[in-house]
Design an enzyme around this catalytic site. Structure first.
Site, short mmCIF file in Angstrom:
data_model
loop_
_atom_site.label_atom_id
_atom_site.label_comp_id
_atom_site.label_asym_id
_atom_site.label_seq_id
_atom_site.Cartn_x
_atom_site.Cartn_y
_atom_site.Cartn_z
CG ASP A 36 -2.04 0.99 1.14
OD1 ASP A 36 -3.19 0.56 1.10
OD2 ASP A 36 -1.76 2.22 1.09
CB ILE A 37 0.97 4.15 -2.31
CG1 ILE A 37 2.12 5.00 -2.83
CG2 ILE A 37 -0.28 4.98 -2.15
CD1 ILE A 37 1.92 5.45 -4.27
CG ASN A 90 -12.65 -0.94 3.82
OD1 ASN A 90 -12.97 -1.56 4.83
ND2 ASN A 90 -11.60 -0.14 3.78
CG HIS A 96 -14.09 3.75 6.18
ND1 HIS A 96 -13.79 5.05 6.43
CD2 HIS A 96 -14.89 3.34 7.18
CE1 HIS A 96 -14.37 5.41 7.57
NE2 HIS A 96 -15.04 4.39 8.03
CD GLN A 97 -14.86 -0.37 -2.69
OE1 GLN A 97 -16.06 -0.52 -2.44
NE2 GLN A 97 -14.24 -1.04 -3.65
CD GLU A 98 -9.58 6.62 0.67
OE1 GLU A 98 -8.49 6.54 0.07
OE2 GLU A 98 -9.73 7.09 1.80
CG HIS A 103 -8.59 -2.94 -2.18
ND1 HIS A 103 -9.49 -2.26 -2.95
CD2 HIS A 103 -8.46 -2.24 -1.03
CE1 HIS A 103 -9.89 -1.17 -2.30
NE2 HIS A 103 -9.29 -1.14 -1.12
CG PHE A 104 -8.96 -9.48 0.73
CD1 PHE A 104 -9.79 -9.77 1.80
CD2 PHE A 104 -9.28 -9.99 -0.52
CE1 PHE A 104 -10.94 -10.54 1.63
CE2 PHE A 104 -10.42 -10.77 -0.69
CZ PHE A 104 -11.25 -11.04 0.38
CG HIS A 105 -6.65 -2.81 3.23
ND1 HIS A 105 -5.91 -1.67 3.01
CD2 HIS A 105 -7.88 -2.55 2.72
CE1 HIS A 105 -6.67 -0.76 2.40
NE2 HIS A 105 -7.87 -1.27 2.22
P1 AMP Z 1 -9.77 1.42 0.54
O1 AMP Z 1 -10.06 2.59 1.42
O2 AMP Z 1 -10.10 0.10 1.20
O3 AMP Z 1 -10.42 1.55 -0.83
O4 AMP Z 1 -8.21 1.40 0.34
C1 AMP Z 1 -7.54 1.84 -0.80
C2 AMP Z 1 -6.08 1.73 -0.52
O5 AMP Z 1 -5.39 1.79 -1.73
C3 AMP Z 1 -5.54 2.84 0.40
O6 AMP Z 1 -4.95 2.26 1.55
C4 AMP Z 1 -4.51 3.54 -0.48
O7 AMP Z 1 -3.37 3.96 0.23
C5 AMP Z 1 -4.17 2.46 -1.49
N1 AMP Z 1 -3.69 2.94 -2.78
C6 AMP Z 1 -4.28 3.85 -3.59
N2 AMP Z 1 -3.54 4.04 -4.71
C7 AMP Z 1 -2.47 3.23 -4.60
C8 AMP Z 1 -1.33 2.96 -5.43
N3 AMP Z 1 -1.16 3.58 -6.60
N4 AMP Z 1 -0.43 2.07 -5.00
C9 AMP Z 1 -0.58 1.44 -3.82
N5 AMP Z 1 -1.63 1.63 -3.00
C10 AMP Z 1 -2.56 2.53 -3.38
#
Ligand code: AMP
Length: 141
Positions: A36-37, A90, A96-98, A103-105
């Site tokens: 994760d970035i 999420n 909290h999905q962005e 994706h699984f964290h």
């Molecule tokens: P979510 O809130 O579950 O949708 O998490 C999205 C995650 O993606 C966040 O933790 C971001 O830091 C991560 N993210 C977004 N863009 C990138 C990227 N280019 N490379 C790695 N992680 C990313």
């Protein structure tokens, strides 16, 4: 798995295709793991399907079945020595999905200040309420 299930305007699809750089940890035919970035703790990783779906429930079973073994392998490789971590997934903005590609964290929890911090607002449900909920769910299975 070829690129036919990837989208042209999704950031995670672009990462899979190599159009955007990532810190790749590992991949399989159907899944991809990378750092994760903006990590919540050191080693915070993401496991994504090589199949564009916004939400967990839209993914084909064979892709889902590929993702969790990779998540387990990555979790072990991250070095979760203290055995404390969260596996988080999420769905939807309110949840909290962005990034709208499943994706699984994997989020190590090295101490109380770093990693995932969770609110757990327990509600009051009677035994009768729970039975009603149970029946509603089972009717749709
Ligand atoms: P979510 O809130 O579950 O949708 O998490 C999205 C995650 O993606 C966040 O933790 C971001 O830091 C991560 N993210 C977004 N863009 C990138 C990227 N280019 N490379 C790695 N992680 C990313």
């Amino acid at each position: 798995m070829a690129n036919e299930h990837l989208s042209d305007n999704c950031i995670f699809c672009k990462i899979i295709k190599g159009e955007i750089p990532s810190n790749k940890i590992a991949e399989t035919e159907k899944s991809y793991a990378f750092l994760d970035i903006n990590p919540l703790s050191e080693g915070h990783a993401l496991i994504i399907p090589k199949y564009h779906s916004e939400f967990f429930h839209q993914l084909p079973d064979d892709v889902l079945a590929d993702m969790l073994p990779l998540a387990k392998k990555v979790a072990l490789a991250i070095g979760l020595d203290n055995g404390q971590y969260n596996l988080l997934q999420n769905n939807g903005r309110m949840a909290h999905q962005e990034v709208f590609h499943v994706h699984f964290h994997i989020i190590p929890k090295p101490n109380p200040e770093q990693g995932l911090i969770i609110g757990w607002p327990q509600q009051k449900f009677t035994a009768e309420d729970l039975k009603k909920t149970l029946n509603r769910i089972k009717e749709k299975l």
